[in-house]
Design an enzyme around this catalytic site. Structure first.
Site, short mmCIF file in Angstrom:
data_model
loop_
_atom_site.label_atom_id
_atom_site.label_comp_id
_atom_site.label_asym_id
_atom_site.label_seq_id
_atom_site.Cartn_x
_atom_site.Cartn_y
_atom_site.Cartn_z
CB SER A 1 -1.03 -0.32 0.88
OG SER A 1 -0.36 0.08 2.18
CG HIS B 1 -4.05 -0.74 -1.88
ND1 HIS B 1 -4.66 0.59 -1.93
CD2 HIS B 1 -3.60 -0.88 -0.53
CE1 HIS B 1 -4.61 1.35 -1.25
NE2 HIS B 1 -3.99 0.49 -0.34
CE LYS C 1 -7.08 0.55 0.67
NZ LYS C 1 -7.91 0.16 2.43
#
Length: 545
Positions: free
Chosen positions: A331, A359, A390
């Site tokens: 990240s 991610h 996200k």
């Protein structure tokens, strides 16, 4: 050197080593027979940088050796050497003049008594050129538990007043390519180019996602008022888990209240004291905390497959199960795990694999499925974990795996069993987000066009972007102060991105973290590159136009 002097040096080394071992034992709970001078803190003892900082601070504080760096401190022997170097000749002559103690315990007691008689140093007052970092406040020794909080508060407020720390500034508009943020330092709202969002495909603001959320909230209410096993399950949770399984190519999936709780619950449910868990040194903190909570023997390998292999080799004969845990995309660095090699090692050493796709989901792979799809290994990873906060534009976390493993987690993952899960209307928005991601591939294509555009501009200018291969572009600076200065200069020009210092990264590895999304226009990206170039020149970082 005389024989007497040699004896004195050995006694001194033994004293320092005995003290170091005692402090390590105090902070870790290891028994004396489990510790050896050559034991490495991360690889052998599973001690992360936070705990090592506590050990270092305690050890140096007992001997009145303020400060000192953790650079190069990998083993108990390394820490002992640093203690001896910082002590020099001054503090121990009184100890050496006494009769030599007969055992390690006597040595420890003698040294501690000598240290307690020496004056202590006060914490330096905060000044404009304060060179301390956030790491220095993690374990300030004091009988007052809140001493560290007061010292950090003074430090933080001074840094904030100077414009270095902008953490937690509130948004006043949706978080898109541009956003209005209330600047609490300037005392007014300001519009910024937004490069601190993980809304990678722009789904958080899509009208169809918002409509799905509104409709479900009207139909099912504000929340579930219970855990999933007792009154908290909704048909939308079941539908969401089915869609996640299809997305990830697994038999089943389970939804947690957050990505953090997914790691905590999954790792601690599957691993226990008889097992071993292998974790990358720069994995997300939720992984590291899950490893600690499990009680398993924690082996922290350096950020490379070669280091993982060495760590696995050293533990090849140990009993119990093995779990290798890794981020898919790291990240704060943006690089991607070498999944084929990692899975190959897992099979060789009879280990299971958990990949955190926080991610990666929506970013990697032909359809955005994640790390396994990126490498053509869909369905070959034992556990695929992720977050909804996200790309998928919601809140919560999930694990996709074999049906029998998911069923086990439903009854043994405490962060699932004993917690209320995401509301039904959040699940509705997530279902719509997954549908849009799968049916509108142009979002992913635009994201990668934007990533490549900004990345090429910054590389041509001479910025160090590390080994990133994702939507995360780290502008690596190293020095904390220089990084904070760069962050302040960037924000003064109207661009908002993350200034990452400890504990986000190790001290000395500070960086700006830029998140690219599909919502950015080419004009946004060019302006961002120009702002970074101008800001770098302002603070003395050499770059090209």
């Amino acid at each position: 050197m005389s024989d007497d002097q040699t004896t004195l040096d050995l006694s001194r080394d033994e004293t320092a080593l005995a003290l170091t071992l005692t402090v390590v034992q105090h902070h870790t709970g290891y028994s004396p027979e489990q510790l050896s001078p050559e034991a490495e803190f991360e690889a052998d003892l599973g001690i992360d940088s936070i705990v090592l900082l506590e050990i270092h601070s305690d050890l140096m504080g007992r001997c009145n050796c303020a400060g000192g760096s953790l650079d190069g401190i990998r083993s108990i022997r390394d820490l002992t050497r640093q203690l001896l170097e910082r002590l020099g000749a001054a503090p121990l002559p009184e100890l050496a003049a006494q009769p030599a103690p007969s055992g390690a315990a006597d040595l420890v007691d003698t040294l501690l008594n000598a240290a307690q008689d020496a004056p202590t140093e006060d914490v330096r007052p905060v000044a404009p050129q304060d060179t301390r970092t956030m790491r220095d406040f993690a374990d300030l020794p004091s009988r007052d538990l809140f001493h560290k909080a007061r010292e950090f508060s003074a430090f933080y407020q001074a840094q904030r007043t100077q414009g270095y720390y902008w953490y937690g500034m509130p948004l006043e508009t949706p978080c898109q390519n541009r956003a209005v943020i209330f600047d609490e330092v300037a005392g007014r709202p300001r519009e910024f180019l937004m490069f601190a969002s993980n809304n990678y495909l722009g789904l958080a603001n899509d009208p169809r996602v918002l409509e799905a959320i509104r409709d479900a909230a009207t139909r099912y209410g504000a929340t579930n008022t219970g855990c999933r096993l007792i009154g908290g399950s909704n048909i939308l949770h079941k539908e969401l888990e089915t869609k996640l399984s299809l997305l990830k190519g697994t038999e089943d999936s389970i939804v947690f209240p957050s990505g953090y709780s997914a790691n905590l619950g999954t790792i601690s449910a599957l691993c226990s004291q008889r097992d071993m868990v292998f974790t990358d040194a720069i994995n997300h903190m939720s992984i590291q905390d899950g490893c600690k909570l499990s009680g398993a023997s924690r082996k922290i390998y350096q950020h490379s497959i070669a280091s993982l292999e060495r760590t696995l080799e050293r533990s090849a004969d140990a009993e119990g199960g093995r779990l290798i845990v890794t981020d898919g995309v790291f990240s704060m660095h943006g690089d991607i795990v070498d999944l084929p090699r990692l899975v190959e090692l897992a099979r060789k050493y009879d280990a299971k694999v958990l990949v955190d796709d926080a991610h990666s989901t929506g970013v990697l792979g032909k359809t955005g499925s994640g790390t396994s799809e990126h490498f053509g290994m869909k369905g070959q990873v034992d556990l695929e974990l992720g977050t909804f906060s996200k790309t998928l534009a919601g809140v919560g976390g999930f694990v996709a795996a074999r049906a029998e493993v998911v069923e086990y987690l439903r009854f043994y993952a405490n962060s699932y069993v004993f917690a209320a899960t995401i509301p039904a209307h959040v699940a509705a928005g997530l279902i719509m987000s997954i549908e849009l991601m799968m049916t509108e591939p142009q979002r992913l294509a635009t994201l990668w066009r934007n990533i490549d555009h900004l990345k090429s501009r910054l590389l041509r200018a001479g910025f160090d972007l590390g080994e990133t291969q994702s939507a995360i572009l780290p502008v690596v600076i190293g020095d904390d102060r220089k990084t904070l200065e760069l962050g302040r200069a960037v924000r003064s020009r109207g661009m908002f991105c993350q200034t990452v210092v400890f504990p986000g990264v190790a001290v000395g590895d500070a960086r700006l973290r830029i998140s690219v999304t599909s919502e950015h226009t080419l004009e946004d990206l060019d302006l961002a590159a120009q702002i970074l170039i101008e800001s770098a020149k302002e603070v003395g970082i050499e770059v090209d136009d």
